[in-house]
Design a protein around this motif. Structure first.
Motif: not given
Length: 186
Positions: A5-14, A18-21, A51-62
């Protein structure tokens, strides 16, 4: 199945990832910066929806191998600056080589060719953002901050800070939060 996952940089991101999955009904084995390990192989359609859900919050599957490696370099850099406070006994190139099990010249060349900046400049920018954060919190002296981030002296830290930001650390402290960048923007 490992998913990067792109742009996961902190514990909040984790937590957000996790919630999206979880909301997608996908059982995860492990979620850490830049990577999600699921207990099962996912269908392409499921991956696309997540991936669509991740993109909505600024992440993306690489999907691309080089992009995954760049993201690993970025995450290792963040880990080095934020998690190894005061423990900078080994230099960053050795740390990165050990963490990714690849030669530093290869990593450096790849990073520069894709990101348009060197790993060293990226690391300096991360350190300066960390200094900004610590200055705004006002819990540590500049000497403590310099030691924590592995600077040889307060003068070295101050010089690098001024070169990057255009401000002295003391002047920046007066400015406060408004000049900070989000770590995923570095």
């Amino acid at each position: 199945m490992d998913i990067n996952i792109k742009n996961m940089v902190c514990q909040r991101c984790v937590m957000v990832v996790s919630q999206i999955f979880s909301e997608a009904g996908i059982e995860v084995e492990n979620v850490q910066l830049g990577k999600v390990t699921t207990t099962e192989v996912l269908r392409d359609e499921t991956v696309k929806q997540v991936n669509q859900q991740l993109k909505r919050v600024g992440f993306e599957i690489i999907n691309d191998a080089k992009s995954r490696l760049i993201e690993k370099i970025r995450n290792a850099s963040i880990d080095y600056v934020y998690q190894h406070s005061g423990e900078h006994e080994e230099n960053f190139s050795d740390y990165l080589t050990g963490k990714l099990n690849l030669d530093y010249p290869y990593l450096s060349t790849l990073f520069s060719s894709i990101e348009g900046t060197t790993i060293e400049k990226h690391l300096i920018n991360l350190k300066i953002e960390r200094v900004k954060e610590l200055l705004v919190y006002d819990e540590k002296t500049l000497s403590e901050i310099a030691w924590e981030l592995g600077y040889s002296s307060v003068a070295h830290l101050s010089g690098q800070f001024k070169k990057v930001t255009g401000f002295t650390p003391s002047y920046y402290k007066k400015l406060g939060e408004q000049k900070r960048k989000s770590i995923d923007k570095v």
